[in-house]
Design a protein around this motif. Sequence first.
Motif, PDB file in Angstrom:
ATOM      1  N   GLU A   1       6.401   6.352  -8.940  1.00 12.36           N
ATOM      2  CA  GLU A   1       4.976   5.994  -8.880  1.00 12.36           C
ATOM      3  C   GLU A   1       4.246   6.924  -7.925  1.00 12.36           C
ATOM      4  O   GLU A   1       3.141   7.377  -8.197  1.00 12.36           O
ATOM      5  CB  GLU A   1       4.797   4.555  -8.376  1.00 12.36           C
ATOM      6  CG  GLU A   1       5.267   3.484  -9.336  1.00 12.36           C
ATOM      7  CD  GLU A   1       5.029   2.088  -8.791  1.00 12.36           C
ATOM      8  OE1 GLU A   1       4.517   1.932  -7.675  1.00 12.36           O
ATOM      9  OE2 GLU A   1       5.365   1.122  -9.498  1.00 12.36           O
TER      10      GLU A   1
ATOM     11  N   GLY B   1       0.782  -1.243   0.000  1.00 13.44           N
ATOM     12  CA  GLY B   1       0.000   0.000   0.000  1.00 13.44           C
ATOM     13  C   GLY B   1       0.806   1.281   0.000  1.00 13.44           C
ATOM     14  O   GLY B   1       0.311   2.318   0.447  1.00 13.44           O
ATOM     15  N   SER B   2       2.037   1.250  -0.562  1.00 11.01           N
ATOM     16  CA  SER B   2       2.797   2.510  -0.562  1.00 11.01           C
ATOM     17  C   SER B   2       2.150   3.532  -1.498  1.00 11.01           C
ATOM     18  O   SER B   2       2.243   4.742  -1.255  1.00 11.01           O
ATOM     19  CB  SER B   2       4.264   2.271  -0.936  1.00 11.01           C
ATOM     20  OG  SER B   2       4.398   1.921  -2.283  1.00 11.01           O
ATOM     21  N   ASN B   3       1.504   3.065  -2.563  1.00 17.41           N
ATOM     22  CA  ASN B   3       0.794   4.015  -3.437  1.00 17.41           C
ATOM     23  C   ASN B   3      -0.429   4.586  -2.733  1.00 17.41           C
ATOM     24  O   ASN B   3      -0.747   5.763  -2.902  1.00 17.41           O
ATOM     25  CB  ASN B   3       0.415   3.359  -4.762  1.00 17.41           C
ATOM     26  CG  ASN B   3       1.598   3.316  -5.720  1.00 17.41           C
ATOM     27  OD1 ASN B   3       1.956   4.332  -6.311  1.00 17.41           O
ATOM     28  ND2 ASN B   3       2.224   2.155  -5.840  1.00 17.41           N
TER      29      ASN B   3
ATOM     30  N   HIS C   1      13.301  -1.469  -8.237  1.00 16.60           N
ATOM     31  CA  HIS C   1      11.872  -1.347  -7.905  1.00 16.60           C
ATOM     32  C   HIS C   1      11.655  -0.163  -6.962  1.00 16.60           C
ATOM     33  O   HIS C   1      10.694   0.593  -7.098  1.00 16.60           O
ATOM     34  CB  HIS C   1      11.355  -2.650  -7.274  1.00 16.60           C
ATOM     35  CG  HIS C   1       9.874  -2.660  -7.093  1.00 16.60           C
ATOM     36  ND1 HIS C   1       9.241  -3.359  -6.102  1.00 16.60           N
ATOM     37  CD2 HIS C   1       8.876  -2.033  -7.769  1.00 16.60           C
ATOM     38  CE1 HIS C   1       7.930  -3.160  -6.183  1.00 16.60           C
ATOM     39  NE2 HIS C   1       7.687  -2.373  -7.185  1.00 16.60           N
TER      40      HIS C   1
ATOM     41  N   GLN D   1       9.294   2.973  -7.621  1.00 14.67           N
ATOM     42  CA  GLN D   1       8.178   3.306  -6.723  1.00 14.67           C
ATOM     43  C   GLN D   1       8.204   4.783  -6.315  1.00 14.67           C
ATOM     44  O   GLN D   1       7.154   5.403  -6.165  1.00 14.67           O
ATOM     45  CB  GLN D   1       8.200   2.398  -5.499  1.00 14.67           C
ATOM     46  CG  GLN D   1       7.727   0.980  -5.863  1.00 14.67           C
ATOM     47  CD  GLN D   1       6.732   0.443  -4.863  1.00 14.67           C
ATOM     48  OE1 GLN D   1       7.108   0.153  -3.739  1.00 14.67           O
ATOM     49  NE2 GLN D   1       5.486   0.301  -5.270  1.00 14.67           N
TER      50      GLN D   1
ATOM     51  N   ILE E   1      -1.555   1.571 -11.854  1.00 11.57           N
ATOM     52  CA  ILE E   1      -0.143   1.965 -11.930  1.00 11.57           C
ATOM     53  C   ILE E   1       0.673   0.700 -12.181  1.00 11.57           C
ATOM     54  O   ILE E   1       0.494  -0.304 -11.493  1.00 11.57           O
ATOM     55  CB  ILE E   1       0.323   2.704 -10.655  1.00 11.57           C
ATOM     56  CG1 ILE E   1       1.816   3.054 -10.698  1.00 11.57           C
ATOM     57  CG2 ILE E   1       0.031   1.925  -9.377  1.00 11.57           C
ATOM     58  CD1 ILE E   1       2.107   4.404 -11.198  1.00 11.57           C
TER      59      ILE E   1
END
Length: 204
Positions: A176, A12-14, A169, A173, A110
């Motif tokens: 992102e 859930g970092s986005n 990655h 991110q 995303i």
Amino acid sequence: MFIIGVLASGKGSNLQAIINHINSGFLNVKIGVVISDNPDAYALKIARDWHIPSEYIEPGKYKTFLEKNQEKKYVECLKKHGVELVCLAGFMRVIKKEFFNAYRGKIINIHPSLLPSFRGLQAWKQALDYGVRFTGCTVHFVEEEIDTGPIILQAVVPVLDDDTPKSLHQRIQEKEHIIYPLAIKLISENKIFIKGRRVIINEN
Ligand code: GRF
């Protein structure tokens, strides 16, 4: 107020980035609900911590998509919370008919590569293994075929000689977390138009 729903299976970092951009005032939207197919998703904990309605809805018997009746429950839940735009943020299931009937053209995702390169899983590792010099991330509208819909925004990330899948990655991110909130902002402000495969951004 424009209401979005976030579907997430993992860390859930986005989701956190979207919340941060709401808190800073950059994004003038409300997260109506966060839904997960994974009861242990950290995304659910983030939602609870921020007092955002959240639900785990069982996916059913398949691994890669939701059972039809379960998919209906996802859509009912999104509707119940007044969701106008569905944001997939690390949701590990393919979206099917019930979603498209209810939200066609209103589902975004995303993806951790510069589409159309490296569709599918672990796109950062695919890019590293292939040996490209640049990769990145893409926010796109969701269509039936995986990772193919009209592209809203992309950001480029250089691949470094000493990159590991993890380090690459992580840098993807970081991008992102910038372009996903920006894409949501543009849609919520009605600044995005789809013309065939092209997405036109009208800032006026
Ligand atoms: C991101 O890398 C995104 O591109 C992909 O799934 C991952 C989700 O990460 N679709 P997080 O759960 O938001 O941290």
